[in-house]
Design an enzyme around this catalytic site. Structure first.
Site, PDB file in Angstrom:
ATOM      1  CB  ALA A  69      -0.705   0.023   1.197  1.00  0.00           C
ATOM      2  N   GLY A 114       0.557  -4.809   0.998  1.00  0.00           N
ATOM      3  CA  GLY A 114      -0.429  -5.035   0.110  1.00  0.00           C
ATOM      4  C   GLY A 114      -0.246  -5.485  -1.388  1.00  0.00           C
ATOM      5  CD  GLU A 137      -2.132  -7.435   3.039  1.00  0.00           C
ATOM      6  OE1 GLU A 137      -1.850  -6.377   2.591  1.00  0.00           O
ATOM      7  OE2 GLU A 137      -2.688  -7.628   3.860  1.00  0.00           O
ATOM      8  CD  GLU A 164       1.750  -5.588   5.707  1.00  0.00           C
ATOM      9  OE1 GLU A 164       2.482  -6.567   5.887  1.00  0.00           O
ATOM     10  OE2 GLU A 164       0.944  -5.573   4.640  1.00  0.00           O
TER      11      GLU A 164
END
Ligand code: CAA
Length: 257
Positions: free
Chosen positions: A65, A108, A111, A131
């Protein structure tokens, strides 16, 4: 349609979606998400498309992200806007999606690869959920999908240490379906997607639905669900065609009906 952060092409019956933010190693910001939703919606509406390949660059599928976009977020805004919930639309794509992963698939990025139906990785791929190094945890499904894919031991190892695993380890662990040389990645993913797209669309979509149900329910319910879908395929013209073609020793001509 022109996108700011994506390149979308069609290769026969396959839609190829490439995340294209090289300056940020394809970090997933809100523009990437909204454009991916638009691209997926258009490919789902297009009856000529039977499968999708999602990819990034040689260096990065996506490095996570977008940290710069997230850093000033506070709890109330994150909670009120249910931050990251919009990715469910990508995970719930009904047509099959193959992730073709080269380079970094972190946070992300890992993911989103796991939101796809399966991952084909180049030998250079690196997967991780770093993260924890930012003092957060996976927020787009990593703690759930990675654990289901590789089991508790490896998921805890990756999520708690933040370390990366290479393509060979990812394949050994069951995260990745196939590892291929870097220069063959796209060809291999497009060929797999073209093969899937050559079959009857309803059968492909039901096969995907049935496998996904295995993660949501008991064995007994899952078996019942599978059987009902199996029964329902006998209502399609393509089932008649597929079996008639086999018996007549000819190639089937599916109509997606
Ligand atoms: N968000 C925003 N920008 C990012 C980014 C990210 N996730 N990852 C890389 N970039 C940017 C860098 O800031 C840099 O930009 P500038 O040139 O403007 O400084 C550019 O991309 C190139 O990156 P690096 O110079 O760091 O490249 P590198 O080759 O030295 O290192 C890397 C590569 C190891 C992947 C490193 O970039 C990195 O660690 N990135 C962050 C990985 C990460 O922590 N991902 C998780 C994000 S949080 C998350 O995803 C939450 C969730 O659950 C959804």
């Amino acid at each position: 349609m022109a996108y700011e952060t994506l390149i979308v092409e069609t290769h026969g019956a396959v839609g190829l979606v490439r995340i294209n933010r090289p300056q940020a190693l394809n970090a997933l910001n809100s523009t990437v998400l909204s454009e991916l939703k638009q691209a997926y919606a258009a490919l789902h509406l297009d009856d000529a498309i039977g499968a999708i390949v999602l990819t990034g660059s040689e260096k990065a599928f996506a490095a996570g992200a977008d940290i710069k976009e997230m850093q000033s977020l506070d709890f109330v805004d994150a909670y009120k806007n249910d931050f990251f919930s919009g990715w469910a639309e990508i995970a719930n794509a009904r047509k099959p999606v193959i992730a073709a992963v080269s380079g970094f698939a972190l946070g992300g990025g890992c993911e989103v690869a796991m939101m796809c139906d399966f991952i084909i990785a180049s030998e250079t791929a690196k997967f991780g959920q770093p993260e924890i190094t930012l003092s957060v945890i996976p927020g787009m499904g990593g703690s759930q999908r990675l654990t289901r894919a590789v089991g508790k031991a490896k998921a805890m190892d990756l999520i708690l240490t933040g370390r990366m695993m290479d393509a060979a380890e990812a394949e050994r662990s069951g995260l990745v379906a196939r590892v291929v040389p870097a220069d063959k990645l796209l060809d291999e993913a497009l060929a797999a997607a073209a093969k899937i797209a050559s079959y009857s669309g309803p059968a492909v979509m039901m096969a995907k639905e049935a496998v996904n149900r295995a993660f949501e329910t008991t064995l007994e319910e899952g078996l019942r669900f599978e059987r009902r879908l199996f029964h329902s395929l006998f209502a399609t013209e393509d089932q008649k065609e597929g079996m008639a073609a086999f018996v007549a020793k000819r190639k089937p001509a599916f109509k997606n009906r």
